[in-house]
Design a protein around this motif. Structure first.
Motif, PDB file in Angstrom:
ATOM      1  N   GLU A  42       0.822  -1.208   0.000  1.00  0.00           N
ATOM      2  CA  GLU A  42       0.000   0.000   0.000  1.00  0.00           C
ATOM      3  C   GLU A  42       0.857   1.260   0.000  1.00  0.00           C
ATOM      4  O   GLU A  42       1.867   1.331   0.693  1.00  0.00           O
ATOM      5  CB  GLU A  42      -0.906   0.012   1.231  1.00  0.00           C
ATOM      6  N   VAL A  43       0.416   2.241  -0.785  1.00  0.00           N
ATOM      7  CA  VAL A  43       1.082   3.538  -0.831  1.00  0.00           C
ATOM      8  C   VAL A  43       0.009   4.618  -0.939  1.00  0.00           C
ATOM      9  O   VAL A  43      -0.914   4.501  -1.755  1.00  0.00           O
ATOM     10  CB  VAL A  43       2.041   3.661  -2.033  1.00  0.00           C
ATOM     11  N   ALA A  44       0.129   5.664  -0.127  1.00  0.00           N
ATOM     12  CA  ALA A  44      -0.761   6.825  -0.199  1.00  0.00           C
ATOM     13  C   ALA A  44      -0.053   7.918  -0.996  1.00  0.00           C
ATOM     14  O   ALA A  44       1.102   8.248  -0.725  1.00  0.00           O
ATOM     15  CB  ALA A  44      -1.101   7.323   1.198  1.00  0.00           C
ATOM     16  N   ILE A  45      -0.740   8.462  -1.986  1.00  0.00           N
ATOM     17  CA  ILE A  45      -0.178   9.485  -2.876  1.00  0.00           C
ATOM     18  C   ILE A  45      -1.087  10.696  -2.846  1.00  0.00           C
ATOM     19  O   ILE A  45      -2.300  10.577  -3.040  1.00  0.00           O
ATOM     20  CB  ILE A  45      -0.064   8.948  -4.312  1.00  0.00           C
ATOM     21  N   THR A  46      -0.515  11.867  -2.611  1.00  0.00           N
ATOM     22  CA  THR A  46      -1.264  13.114  -2.646  1.00  0.00           C
ATOM     23  C   THR A  46      -1.063  13.763  -4.005  1.00  0.00           C
ATOM     24  O   THR A  46       0.052  13.849  -4.507  1.00  0.00           O
ATOM     25  CB  THR A  46      -0.779  14.078  -1.542  1.00  0.00           C
ATOM     26  N   VAL A  47      -2.163  14.205  -4.594  1.00  0.00           N
ATOM     27  CA  VAL A  47      -2.118  14.877  -5.893  1.00  0.00           C
ATOM     28  C   VAL A  47      -2.419  16.351  -5.658  1.00  0.00           C
ATOM     29  O   VAL A  47      -3.538  16.714  -5.301  1.00  0.00           O
ATOM     30  CB  VAL A  47      -3.146  14.271  -6.874  1.00  0.00           C
ATOM     31  N   LYS A  48      -1.402  17.176  -5.810  1.00  0.00           N
ATOM     32  CA  LYS A  48      -1.563  18.627  -5.674  1.00  0.00           C
ATOM     33  C   LYS A  48      -0.416  19.297  -6.415  1.00  0.00           C
ATOM     34  O   LYS A  48       0.689  19.408  -5.892  1.00  0.00           O
ATOM     35  CB  LYS A  48      -1.573  19.061  -4.207  1.00  0.00           C
ATOM     36  N   GLY A  49      -0.662  19.661  -7.654  1.00  0.00           N
ATOM     37  CA  GLY A  49       0.374  20.255  -8.485  1.00  0.00           C
ATOM     38  C   GLY A  49       1.437  19.247  -8.885  1.00  0.00           C
ATOM     39  O   GLY A  49       2.475  19.597  -9.420  1.00  0.00           O
ATOM     40  N   GLY A  50       1.207  18.003  -8.626  1.00  0.00           N
ATOM     41  CA  GLY A  50       2.130  16.903  -8.906  1.00  0.00           C
ATOM     42  C   GLY A  50       1.753  15.730  -8.019  1.00  0.00           C
ATOM     43  O   GLY A  50       0.756  15.782  -7.296  1.00  0.00           O
ATOM     44  N   TYR A  51       2.526  14.685  -8.092  1.00  0.00           N
ATOM     45  CA  TYR A  51       2.294  13.500  -7.271  1.00  0.00           C
ATOM     46  C   TYR A  51       3.327  13.476  -6.149  1.00  0.00           C
ATOM     47  O   TYR A  51       4.509  13.672  -6.399  1.00  0.00           O
ATOM     48  CB  TYR A  51       2.415  12.225  -8.112  1.00  0.00           C
ATOM     49  N   SER A  52       2.874  13.239  -4.943  1.00  0.00           N
ATOM     50  CA  SER A  52       3.786  13.175  -3.801  1.00  0.00           C
ATOM     51  C   SER A  52       3.453  11.941  -2.964  1.00  0.00           C
ATOM     52  O   SER A  52       2.389  11.899  -2.356  1.00  0.00           O
ATOM     53  CB  SER A  52       3.660  14.435  -2.960  1.00  0.00           C
ATOM     54  N   PRO A  53       4.317  10.949  -2.972  1.00  0.00           N
ATOM     55  CA  PRO A  53       5.582  10.833  -3.685  1.00  0.00           C
ATOM     56  C   PRO A  53       5.344  10.572  -5.166  1.00  0.00           C
ATOM     57  O   PRO A  53       4.288  10.089  -5.564  1.00  0.00           O
ATOM     58  CB  PRO A  53       6.242   9.627  -3.022  1.00  0.00           C
ATOM     59  N   ASP A  54       6.350  10.886  -5.978  1.00  0.00           N
ATOM     60  CA  ASP A  54       6.206  10.670  -7.417  1.00  0.00           C
ATOM     61  C   ASP A  54       6.984   9.454  -7.912  1.00  0.00           C
ATOM     62  O   ASP A  54       6.852   9.069  -9.067  1.00  0.00           O
ATOM     63  CB  ASP A  54       6.580  11.913  -8.209  1.00  0.00           C
ATOM     64  N   ILE A  55       7.774   8.841  -7.042  1.00  0.00           N
ATOM     65  CA  ILE A  55       8.443   7.581  -7.364  1.00  0.00           C
ATOM     66  C   ILE A  55       8.035   6.570  -6.303  1.00  0.00           C
ATOM     67  O   ILE A  55       8.257   6.783  -5.114  1.00  0.00           O
ATOM     68  CB  ILE A  55       9.971   7.736  -7.397  1.00  0.00           C
ATOM     69  N   ILE A  56       7.423   5.482  -6.732  1.00  0.00           N
ATOM     70  CA  ILE A  56       6.895   4.470  -5.818  1.00  0.00           C
ATOM     71  C   ILE A  56       7.587   3.147  -6.115  1.00  0.00           C
ATOM     72  O   ILE A  56       7.565   2.678  -7.252  1.00  0.00           O
ATOM     73  CB  ILE A  56       5.379   4.336  -5.985  1.00  0.00           C
ATOM     74  N   GLU A  57       8.203   2.582  -5.084  1.00  0.00           N
ATOM     75  CA  GLU A  57       8.905   1.305  -5.242  1.00  0.00           C
ATOM     76  C   GLU A  57       8.060   0.188  -4.651  1.00  0.00           C
ATOM     77  O   GLU A  57       7.615   0.269  -3.507  1.00  0.00           O
ATOM     78  CB  GLU A  57      10.264   1.374  -4.547  1.00  0.00           C
ATOM     79  N   VAL A  58       7.852  -0.877  -5.459  1.00  0.00           N
ATOM     80  CA  VAL A  58       7.068  -2.033  -5.030  1.00  0.00           C
ATOM     81  C   VAL A  58       7.801  -3.311  -5.436  1.00  0.00           C
ATOM     82  O   VAL A  58       8.724  -3.279  -6.249  1.00  0.00           O
ATOM     83  CB  VAL A  58       5.647  -2.021  -5.641  1.00  0.00           C
ATOM     84  N   GLU A  59       7.348  -4.429  -4.871  1.00  0.00           N
ATOM     85  CA  GLU A  59       7.932  -5.728  -5.200  1.00  0.00           C
ATOM     86  C   GLU A  59       7.108  -6.410  -6.287  1.00  0.00           C
ATOM     87  O   GLU A  59       5.876  -6.326  -6.289  1.00  0.00           O
ATOM     88  CB  GLU A  59       7.970  -6.617  -3.957  1.00  0.00           C
ATOM     89  N   LYS A  60       7.810  -7.081  -7.163  1.00  0.00           N
ATOM     90  CA  LYS A  60       7.173  -7.816  -8.254  1.00  0.00           C
ATOM     91  C   LYS A  60       6.362  -8.991  -7.700  1.00  0.00           C
ATOM     92  O   LYS A  60       6.760  -9.640  -6.738  1.00  0.00           O
ATOM     93  CB  LYS A  60       8.271  -8.328  -9.199  1.00  0.00           C
ATOM     94  N   GLY A  61       5.209  -9.260  -8.321  1.00  0.00           N
ATOM     95  CA  GLY A  61       4.412 -10.426  -7.993  1.00  0.00           C
ATOM     96  C   GLY A  61       3.502 -10.290  -6.791  1.00  0.00           C
ATOM     97  O   GLY A  61       2.795 -11.231  -6.450  1.00  0.00           O
ATOM     98  N   LYS A  62       3.500  -9.145  -6.129  1.00  0.00           N
ATOM     99  CA  LYS A  62       2.620  -8.913  -4.977  1.00  0.00           C
ATOM    100  C   LYS A  62       1.622  -7.823  -5.344  1.00  0.00           C
ATOM    101  O   LYS A  62       1.988  -6.825  -5.966  1.00  0.00           O
ATOM    102  CB  LYS A  62       3.423  -8.477  -3.755  1.00  0.00           C
ATOM    103  N   PRO A  63       0.347  -7.987  -4.937  1.00  0.00           N
ATOM    104  CA  PRO A  63      -0.656  -6.973  -5.276  1.00  0.00           C
ATOM    105  C   PRO A  63      -0.315  -5.610  -4.666  1.00  0.00           C
ATOM    106  O   PRO A  63       0.243  -5.529  -3.582  1.00  0.00           O
ATOM    107  CB  PRO A  63      -1.957  -7.530  -4.702  1.00  0.00           C
ATOM    108  N   VAL A  64      -0.667  -4.568  -5.414  1.00  0.00           N
ATOM    109  CA  VAL A  64      -0.381  -3.189  -5.010  1.00  0.00           C
ATOM    110  C   VAL A  64      -1.690  -2.409  -4.955  1.00  0.00           C
ATOM    111  O   VAL A  64      -2.537  -2.546  -5.839  1.00  0.00           O
ATOM    112  CB  VAL A  64       0.582  -2.513  -6.017  1.00  0.00           C
ATOM    113  N   GLN A  65      -1.833  -1.608  -3.904  1.00  0.00           N
ATOM    114  CA  GLN A  65      -2.981  -0.705  -3.794  1.00  0.00           C
ATOM    115  C   GLN A  65      -2.447   0.718  -3.623  1.00  0.00           C
ATOM    116  O   GLN A  65      -1.801   1.029  -2.622  1.00  0.00           O
ATOM    117  CB  GLN A  65      -3.866  -1.078  -2.609  1.00  0.00           C
TER     118      GLN A  65
END
Length: 125
Positions: A42-65
């Protein structure tokens, strides 16, 4: 050229150099996904004049929300495009929109707003 023209030229070149550095070479905020008890990253991203954070690191093969909270009414940020995952979502203002995906291969996958002006990356390791 007189002194004023030289000063204006030097200041202008300095501002151009700053803009180039800011958009292309400055450090970007990255975040690693946090795995929940169910194994979903899970990652929370705020959208306000851009994406924060704008680089999201996840592991392959596991579901992402990804939880996109759009904290503005700017028309540019009202749509999210993740072409590598065939995802296109409307992001209502001042609400959270969940995007779920399963990254099956490693790589860097860009995401943008509908106009392509706001940019981010999903880095799958």
């Amino acid at each position: 050229m007189d002194t004023t023209a030289i000063i204006v030229t030097i200041v202008g070149l300095g501002l151009v150099a700053f803009v180039l550095w800011y958009f292309f070479f400055s450090a970007r905020q990255a975040a690693s996904a946090v795995s929940s008890s169910s194994g979903v990253q899970e990652v929370a991203i705020t959208v306000k004049g851009g994406y924060s954070p704008d680089i999201i690191e996840v592991e392959k093969g596991k579901p992402v929300q990804l939880s996109f909270y759009r904290n503005e009414e700017n028309s540019c940020s009202e749509e999210l495009l993740m072409p590598d995952f065939s995802i296109r979502r409307d992001l209502p203002a001042f609400k959270t929109t969940l995007v779920e995906l399963l990254p099956e291969k490693a790589g860097t996958f860009p995401f943008t707003c509908g106009m392509g002006m706001l940019r981010g990356s999903l880095v799958v390791k």
